[in-house]
Write an enzyme that holds these catalytic residues in place. Sequence first.
Site, PDB file in Angstrom:
ATOM      1  N   LYS A 113      20.799  33.129  40.669  1.00  0.00           N
ATOM      2  CA  LYS A 113      20.254  32.640  41.965  1.00  0.00           C
ATOM      3  C   LYS A 113      20.437  31.220  42.405  1.00  0.00           C
ATOM      4  O   LYS A 113      20.612  30.995  43.521  1.00  0.00           O
ATOM      5  CB  LYS A 113      18.554  32.904  42.237  1.00  0.00           C
ATOM      6  CG  LYS A 113      17.939  34.246  41.643  1.00  0.00           C
ATOM      7  CD  LYS A 113      18.137  35.187  43.013  1.00  0.00           C
ATOM      8  CE  LYS A 113      17.574  36.597  42.921  1.00  0.00           C
ATOM      9  NZ  LYS A 113      18.061  37.170  41.500  1.00  0.00           N
TER      10      LYS A 113
HETATM   11  C1  LIG Z   1      18.259  38.683  41.358  1.00  0.00           C
HETATM   12  C2  LIG Z   1      18.892  39.105  40.012  1.00  0.00           C
HETATM   13  C3  LIG Z   1      19.626  40.327  40.110  1.00  0.00           C
HETATM   14  C4  LIG Z   1      19.750  40.960  41.512  1.00  0.00           C
HETATM   15  O1  LIG Z   1      20.404  40.567  42.356  1.00  0.00           O
HETATM   16  P1  LIG Z   1      20.341  41.159  43.594  1.00  0.00           P
HETATM   17  O2  LIG Z   1      21.267  40.180  44.757  1.00  0.00           O
HETATM   18  O3  LIG Z   1      18.969  41.187  44.328  1.00  0.00           O
HETATM   19  O4  LIG Z   1      20.851  42.430  43.928  1.00  0.00           O
HETATM   20  C5  LIG Z   1      20.311  40.591  38.904  1.00  0.00           C
HETATM   21  N1  LIG Z   1      20.112  39.796  37.889  1.00  0.00           N
HETATM   22  C6  LIG Z   1      19.536  38.796  37.728  1.00  0.00           C
HETATM   23  C7  LIG Z   1      19.379  37.992  36.592  1.00  0.00           C
HETATM   24  C8  LIG Z   1      18.651  38.236  39.022  1.00  0.00           C
HETATM   25  O5  LIG Z   1      18.031  37.219  38.991  1.00  0.00           O
END
Ligand SMILES: *Cc1c(COP(=O)(O)O)cnc(C)c1O
Length: 498
Positions: A113
């Site tokens: 993120k």
């Molecule tokens: C948010 C997240 C995901 C999923 O990503 P999306 O964009 O919501 O599909 C996968 N792995 C981790 C570690 C995340 O923080």
Amino acid sequence: MQFKSTRDKNVAVTSAMAIKTGLSPDGGLFLPESIPYVDLNTIESLASMSYNERAKKILGLFLTDFTDAELTDCVNRAYNREKFETDEIAPVYKTVDGVYYLELWHGPTCAFKDMALQILPHLLSKSIKKTGETKEVVILVATSGDTGKAALEGFKDVDGTRIIVFYPAEGVSDIQKRQMITQEGNNVDVSAVVGNFDDAQSGVKKIFTDKEYSEMLARNGFMLSSANSINWGRLVPQIVYYFSAYANLLKNKEINLGDKINFVVPTGNFGNILAGYYAKEMGLPVNKLICASNENNVLTDFIDTGVYDRNRQFKTTISPSMDILISSNLERLLFIATNGDDVKVSAWMEELKNEGKYEVTDEVKKKIKETFVAGCCSDAETLAEIKNVEADNSYVMDTHTAVAKKVYEDYKKATGDETKTVIVSTASPFKFADSVLSAIKDEITSTNEFQMLAELSDAANAAIPKPLANLESKPVIFTTTCEKDEMYDVVSQMLNLA
Ligand SMILES: *Cc1c(COP(=O)(O)O)cnc(C)c1O
């Protein structure tokens, strides 16, 4: 470049406006009116560029109302050695077995993120100025764990912004929780919500669409915005690392210019993989985008059958950031796959809201299947995959990445596809130390998650990432837990309106 809404194609706003408001007033998601094309020569030129130069190039194609200097400033504030552990920002690691891992977790919160949330506050802060906005922007975030901390880190002490994060009382790890409740900064607030991620998210959505409430906020000099993955300013920085991964493979002579590659993406809200789809539509040579889910496999069924059905038991898994039954960003894919049929998309979203279910047309099914493949796996399979990869390659991955790797192995077995493949790695293994340890060790001696960091450091022969290393001694600042219908009060209190 103008931006439309998935629920009203006649909307036309600048990227600054789309980023500032987050969600279109009709409830739809913003998306660009057309998809810019990047030719192979340009892709080749990316190989010799830094991550920041690559980012500027790609972002500039969409954010045409930003000046070159503005983009440079945003990119450099977001991606630098103070915040990221590596100059490469998003390195590609090749294991002995020839699989590539795009590591998106070298930022301040050790998860992917950060790639978007380090730059979004700067894009937003410039968007506010560009649109002549005088109100203070209040960011509301519903988080399944990683988003919350990443948003708090990105927004803390950014002028003209406040941030309030709601996380589900069930379904975040001890470390994720500790990261959030110890957050510093003079414009931040954090609260737990009784329930799961969907409860927190629907609560935030309700506040966003409440006209009366937002008028009250406006009278008091505030406006709401979103840092959730529905904001275009979250999505667009994610397109960059797909190009960057390809450029790295080119640079290292792992592929030739024009060779197609697969990406496997551990998916929750469908933001990450949708960014991959944009990259492909822009001309990046991509064969398949493989959508990997845990036991909350609503997307696996959707891509296989064309029926999206959230009416199923919500499961709490060891890959909690993917414990999601409503993947908001899918709406953008539906808009693209219907050639911009806002009426159809609105109707499906209405069905989803009312019945928890909709079925797309055969045409849309076919269009989606041209690019996407889907698979899912259980917690037991996830742990076994971590162990296998560690044993064969001395590479320790986190649970989300392991879901992707397992789904890739199943895909390869089923199809015989030998295309070079990049696993999109979304978190440091240290972020989910207890599950990772239980996968690679027969016996765990630690009695809490913090000891586990040290134990994993020994077992994996890797240093604990700095942001996690000093977490245990940080003072707890936020202790509130609220019911879903008390979320309004939390917001009002933070803004001194209650
Ligand atoms: C948010 C997240 C995901 C999923 O990503 P999306 O964009 O919501 O599909 C996968 N792995 C981790 C570690 C995340 O923080």
